[in-house]
Enzyme design. Structure first.
Site, PDB file in Angstrom:
ATOM      1  N   GLU A 170     -10.794 -20.387 -33.784  1.00 31.22           N
ATOM      2  CA  GLU A 170     -11.008 -19.525 -34.940  1.00 31.22           C
ATOM      3  C   GLU A 170     -10.063 -19.820 -36.101  1.00 31.22           C
ATOM      4  O   GLU A 170     -10.391 -19.565 -37.264  1.00 31.22           O
ATOM      5  CB  GLU A 170     -10.856 -18.054 -34.543  1.00 31.22           C
ATOM      6  N   ILE A 175     -15.410 -12.428 -24.105  1.00 28.47           N
ATOM      7  CA  ILE A 175     -14.307 -12.955 -23.307  1.00 28.47           C
ATOM      8  C   ILE A 175     -13.159 -11.947 -23.243  1.00 28.47           C
ATOM      9  O   ILE A 175     -12.572 -11.710 -22.183  1.00 28.47           O
ATOM     10  CB  ILE A 175     -13.812 -14.294 -23.898  1.00 28.47           C
ATOM     11  N   MET A 184     -11.322 -18.241 -29.289  1.00 26.28           N
ATOM     12  CA  MET A 184     -10.096 -17.650 -29.800  1.00 26.28           C
ATOM     13  C   MET A 184      -9.043 -18.718 -30.012  1.00 26.28           C
ATOM     14  O   MET A 184      -9.043 -19.753 -29.357  1.00 26.28           O
ATOM     15  CB  MET A 184      -9.560 -16.592 -28.840  1.00 26.28           C
ATOM     16  N   ILE A 220      -4.025 -13.617 -25.368  1.00 22.18           N
ATOM     17  CA  ILE A 220      -5.095 -14.436 -24.808  1.00 22.18           C
ATOM     18  C   ILE A 220      -5.029 -15.863 -25.354  1.00 22.18           C
ATOM     19  O   ILE A 220      -5.471 -16.815 -24.710  1.00 22.18           O
ATOM     20  CB  ILE A 220      -6.468 -13.790 -25.115  1.00 22.18           C
ATOM     21  N   ASP A 221      -4.416 -16.037 -26.543  1.00 23.24           N
ATOM     22  CA  ASP A 221      -4.310 -17.362 -27.164  1.00 23.24           C
ATOM     23  C   ASP A 221      -3.256 -18.241 -26.515  1.00 23.24           C
ATOM     24  O   ASP A 221      -3.168 -19.428 -26.833  1.00 23.24           O
ATOM     25  CB  ASP A 221      -3.971 -17.229 -28.650  1.00 23.24           C
ATOM     26  N   ARG A 278      -6.013 -18.163 -33.067  1.00 20.44           N
ATOM     27  CA  ARG A 278      -5.677 -17.918 -34.472  1.00 20.44           C
ATOM     28  C   ARG A 278      -4.721 -18.990 -35.001  1.00 20.44           C
ATOM     29  O   ARG A 278      -4.926 -19.551 -36.071  1.00 20.44           O
ATOM     30  CB  ARG A 278      -5.057 -16.530 -34.604  1.00 20.44           C
ATOM     31  N   THR A 316       3.964  -7.188 -30.773  1.00 15.53           N
ATOM     32  CA  THR A 316       4.324  -6.042 -29.946  1.00 15.53           C
ATOM     33  C   THR A 316       5.728  -6.202 -29.372  1.00 15.53           C
ATOM     34  O   THR A 316       6.514  -5.248 -29.321  1.00 15.53           O
ATOM     35  CB  THR A 316       3.316  -5.883 -28.798  1.00 15.53           C
TER      36      THR A 316
END
Length: 480
Positions: free
Chosen positions: A319, A376, A263, A219-220, A265, A192
């Site tokens: 994840e 979450i 979470m 969030i990560d 990635r 973004t």
């Protein structure tokens, strides 16, 4: 940084190796703009503050752990209100957009941008762009007032909606221009913020008196430079519920195995900090630290030993961990935001554990797999994140009113700063597995590192200088 120049990069050098990585300003391309006294000087709420306005020379160092002969290094402009502003309150027409996945704190940021504009600066025109970037040209807008946003911080999600992708620079800037918007607040992650940087460049190319301010959301916690991203504390706290449930299940059964997927990635911060906070986790697996299942020092050997000693085991896995071990190759598949699609490593590792212990070792195990991801993401932010979101939003508003543009509001070494977009988007923040925080986690779980001496030496060569993260460690940022 001479070899890595960016468009309109502003570097100001001083004595003893001082470098200010400054952010753009409207006067960089519109030199004849008028300035006005900051309305905050007449605000009774701030009349008791001894020195409320930030001095133009105030900066914040990127590195605070130095040696006596170290150069002063890179700095960022300190955030906060200035004595002069570049917008009259009744001329401001602001908009807010949220993009990407959900994260605790989104509504709090929206609320505080609106309330700061209205109550601090007397602005009365704020729009919410519905549904992410594509909402600029294909969706309706929502009029945002303090009354509309009064209690939204108590809810999860975002009241103006979000989406991935949909970035069409020309259409977005056309919409901004047609609507008469002159302040754009963009809340989202690294993808973004890359989009926000492109919007800023197009606005500058057209010579528009429009500021673009970003608020980093992930969030990560995978955005570089900043201490942490909003929603991270809430995610770590909420992850404790899932870990506790997995521990109760595992401890209550013979050879109980609890697997929790969190979470992460590309970055394993949530898994690492949730593991440290819980103290019930026996093994934490993250994307930055490759692991293997079988053989000497492998996961299964460690599980077998732990089950014999304790009768149960709890595994937390991010994840993005172990994706290279999954048989089906999906490396070329991406979502609308450009993120690589991942296989469900939690289900995969649960299946592999059952296959090894039940089918091959003839053990009786009781495995419970818990994936709390969407639980979450969807909750409201906790008290700590609410305060953080408030300060991020207020800093962004102060910067926009002061004419700064093309920046992200972020916390660096405990101080709020304005950071150029390119520093936020040039790389991802990752756990440094040769650093103290990862070592603390390993000593907490007593798990193997899954690395031999050669791997450790290679990892040390690859790691660059570090910046701050929470306690001042474990952030990879090779440009500092």
């Amino acid at each position: 940084m001479e070899g890595n120049q960016h468009p309109h990069q502003k570097l100001i050098e001083g004595k003893l190796g001082f470098i200010l990585e400054d952010v753009p300003h409207l006067v960089d391309y519109l030199p004849d703009l008028h300035t006005y006294p900051n309305p905050l000087q007449d605000n009774p709420a701030y009349s008791v503050v001894k020195q409320y306005f930030v001095h133009d020379d105030d900066t914040v160092p990127q590195k605070i752990v130095v040696h006596k002969d170290s150069p002063r290094g890179n700095h960022f402009r300190r955030a906060g209100p200035r004595q002069r502003v570049y917008f009259q309150s009744d001329e401001v027409h602001a908009c807010i957009v949220t993009c990407g996945g959900l994260c605790p704190g989104l509504n709090t940021v929206i609320r505080e941008i609106v309330c700061s504009l209205y109550k601090m600066y007397g602005v009365s025109k704020v729009l919410g762009i519905e549904g992410g970037y594509k909402g600029f040209y294909s969706r309706n807008t929502i009029t945002l007032t303090p009354k509309v946003v009064n209690d939204i911080h108590k809810r999860g999600g975002t009241i103006i909606g979000t989406s991935r992708g949909g970035h069409d620079t020309a259409k977005i800037v056309d919409s901004i221009q047609d609507r008469g918007i002159n302040q754009v607040y963009i809340i989202g992650g690294d993808g973004t913020q890359k989009g926000a940087a492109v919007i800023y460049e197009e606005i500058r190319r057209r010579g528009l008196s429009v500021v673009v301010a970003g608020i980093p959301k992930t969030i990560d916690n995978d955005i570089p430079v900043i201490d942490k991203s909003f929603g991270f504390d809430t995610a770590v706290e909420e992850a404790q519920r899932a870990i506790n449930a997995a521990h109760v299940e595992a401890e209550s059964m013979e050879n109980g195995v609890g697997v929790v997927k969190l979470m992460g990635r590309y970055s394993g911060f949530i898994a690492m900090y949730a593991t440290l906070a819980s103290r019930d986790v026996d093994c934490c697996l993250i994307p930055e630290s490759p692991f293997y299942l079988e053989g000497n020092g492998g996961l299964f050997e460690f599980m077998e030993r732990t089950l014999k000693e304790n009768g149960h085991i709890v595994i937390v896995i991010a994840e993005g961990a172990g994706q290279e071990l999954l048989t089906e190759d999906r490396r070329d598949e991406k979502d609308a935001s450009g993120n690589r699609l991942l296989k469900d490593v939690g289900l995969w590792i649960s299946h592999k554990i059952k296959e090894y212990f039940v089918a091959r070792r003839r053990w009786t195990i009781n495995l419970k797999y818990i994936d709390p991801t969407y639980m979450i993401r969807a909750i409201p932010s906790n008290a700590s994140d609410n305060v953080y979101c408030t300060l991020l939003a207020q800093s962004a508003v102060h910067g926009a009113m002061a004419g700064y543009t093309g920046f992200t509001s972020g916390l660096v070494n405990g101080r709020h700063t304005y950071i150029p977009f390119y520093r936020i988007t040039e790389r991802q923040n990752k756990v440094v597995i040769t650093d103290r925080m990862w070592a603390r986690m390993l000593s907490s779980t007593n798990q193997p590192s899954f690395m031999n001496t050669k791997d450790v030496n290679e990892a040390k060569k690859e790691e660059g200088p570090q910046t701050q993260l929470l306690d001042g460690e474990n952030c990879k940022d090779k440009s500092s």
